[in-house]
Design an enzyme around this catalytic site. Structure first.
Site, PDB file in Angstrom:
ATOM      1  N   LYS A   1     -44.900 -25.181   3.421  1.00 29.86           N
ATOM      2  CA  LYS A   1     -44.545 -25.434   4.819  1.00 29.86           C
ATOM      3  C   LYS A   1     -44.205 -24.124   5.541  1.00 29.86           C
ATOM      4  O   LYS A   1     -43.554 -23.263   4.964  1.00 29.86           O
ATOM      5  CB  LYS A   1     -43.310 -26.354   4.799  1.00 29.86           C
ATOM      6  CG  LYS A   1     -43.087 -27.174   6.024  1.00 29.86           C
ATOM      7  CD  LYS A   1     -41.848 -28.050   5.824  1.00 29.86           C
ATOM      8  CE  LYS A   1     -40.586 -27.292   6.179  1.00 29.86           C
ATOM      9  NZ  LYS A   1     -39.627 -27.997   7.029  1.00 29.86           N
TER      10      LYS A   1
ATOM     11  N   LYS B   1     -38.529 -21.096   8.422  1.00 25.87           N
ATOM     12  CA  LYS B   1     -37.733 -19.927   8.790  1.00 25.87           C
ATOM     13  C   LYS B   1     -37.223 -19.204   7.552  1.00 25.87           C
ATOM     14  O   LYS B   1     -36.884 -18.033   7.614  1.00 25.87           O
ATOM     15  CB  LYS B   1     -36.562 -20.334   9.679  1.00 25.87           C
ATOM     16  CG  LYS B   1     -35.566 -21.209   8.971  1.00 25.87           C
ATOM     17  CD  LYS B   1     -34.292 -21.376   9.746  1.00 25.87           C
ATOM     18  CE  LYS B   1     -33.341 -22.292   9.012  1.00 25.87           C
ATOM     19  NZ  LYS B   1     -33.858 -23.628   8.716  1.00 25.87           N
TER      20      LYS B   1
ATOM     21  N   LYS C   1     -31.973 -31.998  -1.753  1.00 26.16           N
ATOM     22  CA  LYS C   1     -31.165 -30.841  -1.349  1.00 26.16           C
ATOM     23  C   LYS C   1     -30.190 -30.390  -2.423  1.00 26.16           C
ATOM     24  O   LYS C   1     -29.925 -29.202  -2.542  1.00 26.16           O
ATOM     25  CB  LYS C   1     -30.421 -31.124  -0.028  1.00 26.16           C
ATOM     26  CG  LYS C   1     -31.371 -31.111   1.158  1.00 26.16           C
ATOM     27  CD  LYS C   1     -30.676 -30.879   2.478  1.00 26.16           C
ATOM     28  CE  LYS C   1     -31.722 -30.688   3.570  1.00 26.16           C
ATOM     29  NZ  LYS C   1     -31.195 -30.796   4.912  1.00 26.16           N
TER      30      LYS C   1
HETATM   31  P1  ADP Z   1     -37.184 -24.896   8.497  1.00 27.84           P
HETATM   32  O1  ADP Z   1     -38.108 -25.562   7.520  1.00 27.84           O
HETATM   33  O2  ADP Z   1     -37.797 -23.708   9.151  1.00 27.84           O
HETATM   34  O3  ADP Z   1     -35.829 -24.614   7.883  1.00 27.84           O
HETATM   35  P2  ADP Z   1     -35.885 -27.107   9.786  1.00 27.84           P
HETATM   36  O4  ADP Z   1     -35.794 -27.844   8.493  1.00 27.84           O
HETATM   37  O5  ADP Z   1     -34.651 -26.531  10.362  1.00 27.84           O
HETATM   38  O6  ADP Z   1     -36.984 -25.949   9.652  1.00 27.84           O
HETATM   39  O7  ADP Z   1     -36.585 -28.067  10.819  1.00 27.84           O
HETATM   40  C1  ADP Z   1     -36.213 -28.296  12.141  1.00 27.84           C
HETATM   41  C2  ADP Z   1     -37.200 -29.291  12.736  1.00 27.84           C
HETATM   42  O8  ADP Z   1     -38.529 -28.736  12.796  1.00 27.84           O
HETATM   43  C3  ADP Z   1     -37.331 -30.595  11.956  1.00 27.84           C
HETATM   44  O9  ADP Z   1     -37.460 -31.645  12.888  1.00 27.84           O
HETATM   45  C4  ADP Z   1     -38.600 -30.416  11.159  1.00 27.84           C
HETATM   46  O10 ADP Z   1     -39.241 -31.666  10.917  1.00 27.84           O
HETATM   47  C5  ADP Z   1     -39.452 -29.521  12.054  1.00 27.84           C
HETATM   48  N1  ADP Z   1     -40.280 -28.614  11.239  1.00 27.84           N
HETATM   49  C6  ADP Z   1     -39.834 -27.528  10.556  1.00 27.84           C
HETATM   50  N2  ADP Z   1     -40.846 -26.889   9.927  1.00 27.84           N
HETATM   51  C7  ADP Z   1     -41.969 -27.591  10.215  1.00 27.84           C
HETATM   52  C8  ADP Z   1     -43.342 -27.428   9.866  1.00 27.84           C
HETATM   53  N3  ADP Z   1     -43.752 -26.411   9.105  1.00 27.84           N
HETATM   54  N4  ADP Z   1     -44.230 -28.331  10.345  1.00 27.84           N
HETATM   55  C9  ADP Z   1     -43.810 -29.359  11.132  1.00 27.84           C
HETATM   56  N5  ADP Z   1     -42.540 -29.567  11.495  1.00 27.84           N
HETATM   57  C10 ADP Z   1     -41.610 -28.695  11.059  1.00 27.84           C
END
Ligand code: ADP
Ligand code: TRP
Length: 334
Positions: A197, A200, A114
């Site tokens: 991945k 959002k 990060k």
């Molecule tokens: P983003 O990547 O959209 O910012 P976050 O990091 O806020 O999402 O993730 C929130 C939760 O959703 C976490 O528990 C994360 O492991 C899960 N998550 C987010 N994106 C994915 C994905 N593409 N596939 C599987 N799990 C995900």
């Protein structure tokens, strides 16, 4: 069995959040027996490590609560709350800051990822994030913690902190938690790039299915999803080196509760022109009821706040004995 997990309340919920995290919680809740209990919380105290305006942060917590309830978390059966309403997390975090070692935190790969090159400019909060996470878990003596693969190291740290505290103060206070990592940990990839991945933060809205997308939007996004010109293979092995195809087949398999091999067998030799409408239908059928509950719940902030307040009261009561014992073990009068 005491199950506990947290999720950062981030805006713009998508299919990745649902299949990667939320759905696993619902499954664990539904499999609990009468002696077990589930604690699920919104890690808003962790979310201070990402800058956010006041109104947006409030919205994100309520939205995530609405999404969890819409997806099947039952606030009567599970203890559902936001961390900020339960001060025991922050209090125990401070006590554990006396136990955790800088050397341990320096090894945390999520922190390194990060901060990138700007270590000096990173917040202290980001550095001690894993200590707060340890407090989240230890304050309830959680035995099982469902998380993604990326959280394994944080769970090991929580165990190290628990062991050192118990040893240093000669108590048997903290339970060592075990991570529960789903075997085929669903990692949902972008509809625009099968190697990235679904997230959002992707600038292209076509890259993801949002929890708020209507049926037409879902069908459109599936139709426009990037693929390759080859037909679907006989077995999942044939998906190697085809990230977009692999992602779409994986999503289909996860939603249908089947293996990727079974899905390939069904569509073998057919092109994506045949596969995509079937996938779209499956997504629409799965997400429609969740979306309609979500949209309804998020119009009633008072009801959402009431759910979180009730959950926080139950969580505080469950945390209190351990917190008190930790103060006492350290000789801190409270
Ligand atoms: P983003 O990547 O959209 O910012 P976050 O990091 O806020 O999402 O993730 C929130 C939760 O959703 C976490 O528990 C994360 O492991 C899960 N998550 C987010 N994106 C994915 C994905 N593409 N596939 C599987 N799990 C995900
Ligand atoms: N760090 C976790 C994540 O990013 C969220 C989290 C915070 C958590 N506290 C927790 C998960 C306690 C499990 C237990 O996904």
């Amino acid at each position: 069995m005491r199950v506990l997990s947290g999720i950062q309340p981030t805006g713009n919920l998508h299919l990745g959040n649902y299949l990667g995290a939320i759905r696993n919680w619902v499954r664990m809740q539904d499999e609990m027996d009468a002696d077990s209990q589930c604690f699920f919380f919104l890690a808003d105290m962790h979310s201070i490590t990402v800058h956010e305006g006041r109104e947006q942060r409030i919205r994100n917590v309520r939205d995530m609560a609405a999404a969890l309830v819409a997806a099947g978390i039952d606030p009567d059966r599970s203890v559902l709350f936001n961390q900020a309403r339960v001060p025991a997390h922050a209090e125990l975090c401070w006590l554990l800051n006396g136990t955790a070692r800088i050397g341990w935190l320096n090894r945390m790969t999520q922190f390194k990822d990060k901060v990138g090159k700007d270590r000096e400019g990173a917040s202290i909060g980001l550095f001690v994030y894993p200590v707060l996470q340890a407090a989240d878990i230890l304050v309830y003596n959680a035995t099982h913690v469902p998380v993604g693969e990326d959280q394994k190291q944080h769970l090991e740290l929580a165990r190290d902190i628990a062991t050192k505290f118990n040893t240093d103060f000669g108590v048997e206070l903290f339970t060592l938690p075990d991570p529960i990592i789903p075997r085929e940990s669903a990692r949902i990839m972008s509809f625009r790039d099968g190697t990235a991945k679904m997230s959002k933060s992707d600038p292209s809205d076509m890259s993801r299915i949002n929890l708020t997308d209507d049926d037409d939007a879902i069908m459109q996004k599936v139709k426009k999803a990037k693929t390759d010109p080859e037909p679907l293979p006989e077995t999942a092995e044939g998906l190697a080196g085809r990230p977009e195809a692999n992602n779409l087949v994986g999503i289909y398999a996860t939603l249908a509760g089947r293996t990727a091999d079974a899905v390939c067998a069904e569509f073998a030799g057919k092109g994506f022109g045949a596969f995509k409408p079937a996938l779209g239908e499956l997504l629409v059928e799965t997400l429609r009821p969740i979306r309609s509950r979500f949209m309804e719940l998020r119009t009633d902030d008072a009801a959402l706040d009431a759910i979180l307040e009730k959950g926080a009261a139950r969580a505080s009561a469950a945390a209190e004995p351990t917190l008190r014992a930790a103060y006492d073990a350290m000789g801190l009068m409270r």
